[in-house]
Design a protein around this motif. Structure first.
Motif, PDB file in Angstrom:
ATOM      1  N   VAL A  69       0.799  -1.240  -0.166  1.00 20.86           N
ATOM      2  CA  VAL A  69       0.040   0.071  -0.071  1.00 20.86           C
ATOM      3  C   VAL A  69       0.943   1.228   0.034  1.00 20.86           C
ATOM      4  N   ARG A  70       0.752   2.064  -0.888  1.00 21.15           N
ATOM      5  CA  ARG A  70       1.443   3.237  -1.169  1.00 21.15           C
ATOM      6  C   ARG A  70       0.866   4.485  -1.770  1.00 21.15           C
ATOM      7  N   ALA A  71       1.350   5.221  -2.644  1.00 19.56           N
ATOM      8  CA  ALA A  71       0.787   6.383  -2.974  1.00 19.56           C
ATOM      9  C   ALA A  71      -0.809   6.113  -3.686  1.00 19.56           C
ATOM     10  N   GLY A  72      -1.512   7.149  -3.895  1.00 22.56           N
ATOM     11  CA  GLY A  72      -2.841   6.962  -4.364  1.00 22.56           C
ATOM     12  C   GLY A  72      -3.570   8.161  -5.242  1.00 22.56           C
ATOM     13  N   VAL A  73      -2.551   9.018  -5.483  1.00 23.56           N
ATOM     14  CA  VAL A  73      -3.057  10.154  -6.340  1.00 23.56           C
ATOM     15  C   VAL A  73      -2.236  10.059  -7.797  1.00 23.56           C
ATOM     16  N   LEU A  74      -3.026  10.299  -8.866  1.00 21.51           N
ATOM     17  CA  LEU A  74      -2.412  10.463 -10.081  1.00 21.51           C
ATOM     18  C   LEU A  74      -2.625  11.573 -10.647  1.00 21.51           C
ATOM     19  N   GLU A  75      -1.321  12.273 -11.097  1.00 22.67           N
ATOM     20  CA  GLU A  75      -1.478  13.546 -11.929  1.00 22.67           C
ATOM     21  C   GLU A  75      -2.252  13.173 -13.288  1.00 22.67           C
ATOM     22  N   HIS A  76      -2.684  14.460 -13.939  1.00 16.28           N
ATOM     23  CA  HIS A  76      -3.340  14.180 -15.294  1.00 16.28           C
ATOM     24  C   HIS A  76      -2.277  13.722 -16.474  1.00 16.28           C
ATOM     25  N   PRO A  77      -1.028  14.120 -16.025  1.00 18.89           N
ATOM     26  CA  PRO A  77      -0.031  13.632 -17.225  1.00 18.89           C
ATOM     27  C   PRO A  77       0.025  12.122 -17.259  1.00 18.89           C
ATOM     28  N   THR A  78       0.036  11.606 -16.070  1.00 14.77           N
ATOM     29  CA  THR A  78       0.377  10.201 -15.695  1.00 14.77           C
ATOM     30  C   THR A  78      -0.720   9.403 -15.972  1.00 14.77           C
ATOM     31  N   VAL A  79      -1.952  10.072 -15.976  1.00 16.14           N
ATOM     32  CA  VAL A  79      -3.325   9.355 -16.509  1.00 16.14           C
ATOM     33  C   VAL A  79      -3.252   9.208 -17.861  1.00 16.14           C
ATOM     34  N   GLU A  80      -3.087  10.535 -18.651  1.00 19.33           N
ATOM     35  CA  GLU A  80      -2.753  10.255 -20.021  1.00 19.33           C
ATOM     36  C   GLU A  80      -1.908   9.313 -20.473  1.00 19.33           C
ATOM     37  N   LEU A  81      -0.719   9.267 -19.983  1.00 15.99           N
ATOM     38  CA  LEU A  81       0.334   8.171 -20.424  1.00 15.99           C
ATOM     39  C   LEU A  81      -0.352   6.902 -20.223  1.00 15.99           C
ATOM     40  N   LEU A  82      -0.804   6.518 -19.185  1.00 24.92           N
ATOM     41  CA  LEU A  82      -1.384   5.124 -18.804  1.00 24.92           C
ATOM     42  C   LEU A  82      -2.521   4.958 -19.778  1.00 24.92           C
TER      43      LEU A  82
ATOM     44  N   ASP B 268      -4.626  -1.940   7.104  1.00 26.54           N
ATOM     45  CA  ASP B 268      -3.201  -1.747   6.998  1.00 26.54           C
ATOM     46  C   ASP B 268      -2.856  -0.733   7.549  1.00 26.54           C
ATOM     47  N   ARG B 269      -1.462  -0.699   8.179  1.00 21.31           N
ATOM     48  CA  ARG B 269      -1.091   0.421   8.788  1.00 21.31           C
ATOM     49  C   ARG B 269       0.437   0.456   8.617  1.00 21.31           C
ATOM     50  N   GLY B 270       1.121   1.426   8.621  1.00 18.37           N
ATOM     51  CA  GLY B 270       2.483   1.866   8.403  1.00 18.37           C
ATOM     52  C   GLY B 270       3.090   3.134   8.849  1.00 18.37           C
ATOM     53  N   ILE B 271       4.299   3.194   9.179  1.00 18.92           N
ATOM     54  CA  ILE B 271       5.059   4.528   9.304  1.00 18.92           C
ATOM     55  C   ILE B 271       5.998   4.618   8.225  1.00 18.92           C
ATOM     56  N   THR B 272       5.810   6.037   7.712  1.00 14.93           N
ATOM     57  CA  THR B 272       6.992   6.243   6.513  1.00 14.93           C
ATOM     58  C   THR B 272       7.613   7.433   6.948  1.00 14.93           C
ATOM     59  N   ALA B 273       8.985   7.264   6.948  1.00 17.46           N
ATOM     60  CA  ALA B 273       9.820   8.467   7.070  1.00 17.46           C
ATOM     61  C   ALA B 273       9.717   9.516   6.013  1.00 17.46           C
TER      62      ALA B 273
ATOM     63  N   VAL C  53      -7.794   9.616  -8.084  1.00 15.40           N
ATOM     64  CA  VAL C  53      -7.398   8.669  -6.998  1.00 15.40           C
ATOM     65  C   VAL C  53      -7.473   7.403  -7.349  1.00 15.40           C
ATOM     66  N   TYR C  54      -6.414   6.590  -7.182  1.00 16.79           N
ATOM     67  CA  TYR C  54      -6.472   5.447  -7.981  1.00 16.79           C
ATOM     68  C   TYR C  54      -5.359   4.679  -7.318  1.00 16.79           C
ATOM     69  N   GLY C  55      -5.119   3.677  -6.348  1.00 16.84           N
ATOM     70  CA  GLY C  55      -3.969   3.281  -5.554  1.00 16.84           C
ATOM     71  C   GLY C  55      -2.653   2.756  -6.409  1.00 16.84           C
ATOM     72  N   GLN C  56      -1.529   3.045  -5.899  1.00 13.11           N
ATOM     73  CA  GLN C  56      -0.263   2.643  -6.536  1.00 13.11           C
ATOM     74  C   GLN C  56      -0.321   1.046  -6.867  1.00 13.11           C
ATOM     75  N   ARG C  57      -0.979   0.326  -5.863  1.00 17.39           N
ATOM     76  CA  ARG C  57      -0.992  -1.084  -6.094  1.00 17.39           C
ATOM     77  C   ARG C  57      -1.898  -1.631  -7.260  1.00 17.39           C
ATOM     78  N   GLU C  58      -2.997  -0.832  -7.388  1.00 15.45           N
ATOM     79  CA  GLU C  58      -4.103  -1.067  -8.685  1.00 15.45           C
ATOM     80  C   GLU C  58      -3.040  -0.840  -9.933  1.00 15.45           C
TER      81      GLU C  58
END
Ligand code: FAD
Ligand code: DHB
Length: 401
Positions: free
Chosen positions: A49-62, A265-270, A104-109
């Motif tokens: 479980v990590r990031a969750g927000v996609l920028e619009h250029p990322t969505v376009e590339l995908l 799920d839970r975690g600590i990120t530096a 909003v679409y999870g990194q793991r997806e």
């Protein structure tokens, strides 16, 4: 151990995170052969479980890569975010300010979709590859050695793509290199909860007790973060304490309601920043967290990783399809200005929103900056342009004489 089994490919990609996987698709689209070597299992990589927000250029590339079918169906389009300052919400409308939304679409997806599409197309991803080590990167015949169970293997290639994240080996092969770093005096406690989101926008909350972030993954899953001490232990945060702290820091007195539910799920990120330069040594090119880390505030890490490989794929095409190997030298100078712009944005979001200590002067400066953003269209537009995603960098055009 028996004889080494050697395979040939054009590009050996180390790491099956967003950078390595997107690169494998970009290369395949250009007809360039590659193999992805990943130290973890497929289940592990798809479960993180990590990031969750996609920028619009990322969505376009995908979308251009043909891997956005589920993203378009299940991703949540958000037209803006909310900044909560001492319990009062302010809306920043990205669509109005920039014409673009975020998704909003999870990194793991994203990772699951990329792996499935790659394997379906006949691409090779070697999971559980141990002791992966590139060699001869200064020659035009690099080799990446690794182990698969008891079998020693090697992939000979033309280019090695170091996409092995912040704990990988590849960045250490860039010599000489400069590493510019900055540490922040806090970490994030992140939880994923089976609780329906109560609104369709994220809330970044500035509060006397510290920063909190309200996010989500789907119509039934909420993603939440709390600023905690850098050496915080998960054991100090039973569920009740997490929910109480979230209810205190999020703007629940302003008409916003916080649904609670089982924490799954839970975690600590530096939180830290770093930039390695150059992002290339010989025929080794670095991308994503292998080259730079941004603090999480603003959700740039995964997007920046994907921005890097969009440039890397063009450089590799120039080198391998057009014989222009000298253009490999353009990779790092093309990427780094956008890396630093993104680093600066993430640093600014982080310093604007977190509690750094008890200094009232600093707190009032933070409030003044938030007031500027929530009252000035010019200031809000600046934030919005960076948040929705700066245009991807492109290799300079070659002028033909
Ligand atoms: P990674 O996703 O790290 O992928 C690198 C891959 O390389 C991994 O699969 C790893 O197993 C593999 N690898 C490593 N070493 C080797 C080796 N020697 N041989 C072979 N394979 C190797 N960003 C946000 O925007 N918001 C967040 O909330 C957020 N939370 C995060 C939480 C955590 C715990 C971490 C670590 C990162 C988080 N990030 C977040 C950052 C974001 O997830 C990363 O920026 C993004 O994953 C970068 O993608 P990448 O492909 O460069 O690296
Ligand atoms: C998320 C993570 C971030 O770092 C951020 O700024 C916004 C959202 C998330 O995981 O949903």
């Amino acid at each position: 151990m028996g004889a080494v089994r050697a395979d040939d490919t054009e590009v050996a990609i180390v790491g099956a995170g967003p950078a390595g996987l997107v690169l494998s698709h970009l290369l395949a689209a250009r007809g360039i052969d590659c193999v992805v070597l990943e130290q973890r299992s497929r289940e592990y990589v798809e479960g993180r479980v990590r990031a969750g927000v996609l920028e619009h250029p990322t969505v376009e590339l995908l979308r251009n890569l043909g891997v956005a079918e589920r993203l378009d169906r299940e991703g949540l389009a958000h037209r803006g975010i909310q900044l909560a300052v001492d319990g009062v919400r302010h809306h920043i409308d990205f669509v109005e300010l920039t014409g673009h939304s975020i998704t909003v679409y999870g990194q793991r997806e994203v990772v699951r979709d990329l792996i499935a599409a790659r394997l379906t197309a006949g691409g090779e991803i070697v999971f559980e590859a141990a002791d992966v080590m590139p060699a001869a990167i200064e020659t035009n015949r690099p080799v990446v050695r690794f182990r698969c169970g008891d079998e020693a293997r090697a992939v000979r290639c033309r280019i090695v793509a170091g996409c092995d994240g912040s704990h990988g080996q590849c960045a250490g092969l860039v010599e000489p290199r400069t590493v510019a770093e900055h540490a922040y005096p806090f970490a994030w406690l992140g939880v994923l909860a089976e609780a329906a989101p109560t609104q369709d926008e994220l809330i970044y909350a500035f509060h006397e007790r510290g920063f909190a972030l309200y996010s989500m993954r789907s119509a039934s899953i909420t993603r939440l973060y709390l600023q905690v001490a850098p050496d915080e232990q998960l054991g100090a945060w039973p569920d009740d304490r997490i929910w109480n702290e979230l209810a205190t820091r999020l703007p629940t007195g302003d008409g916003f309601t916080l649904n609670t539910g089982p924490i799954i799920d839970r975690g600590i990120t530096a939180m830290h920043s770093s930039v390695t330069s150059p992002m290339r040594h010989g025929n080794l090119l670095l991308a994503g967290d292998a080259a730079h880390i941004v603090p999480a505030t603003g959700a740039k890490g995964m997007n920046l990783a994907i921005a890097d490989v969009s440039v890397m794929a063009d450089v590799i095409e120039q080198a391998l399809r057009h014989g222009r190997t000298e253009r490999l030298g353009e990779y790092s100078p093309t990427c780094l200005p956008r890396v630093w712009r993104t680093q600066q944005f993430s640093h600014r979001m982080t310093t604007m929103l977190h509690r750094f200590g008890d200094d009232p002067f600093q707190r009032e400066l933070q409030r003044a900056e938030l007031a500027r953003i929530t009252s000035s269209v010019a200031a809000a537009t600046d934030l919005a342009e960076h948040y929705v995603g700066l245009p991807f960098a492109r290799l300079p055009e070659v002028v033909h004489q």
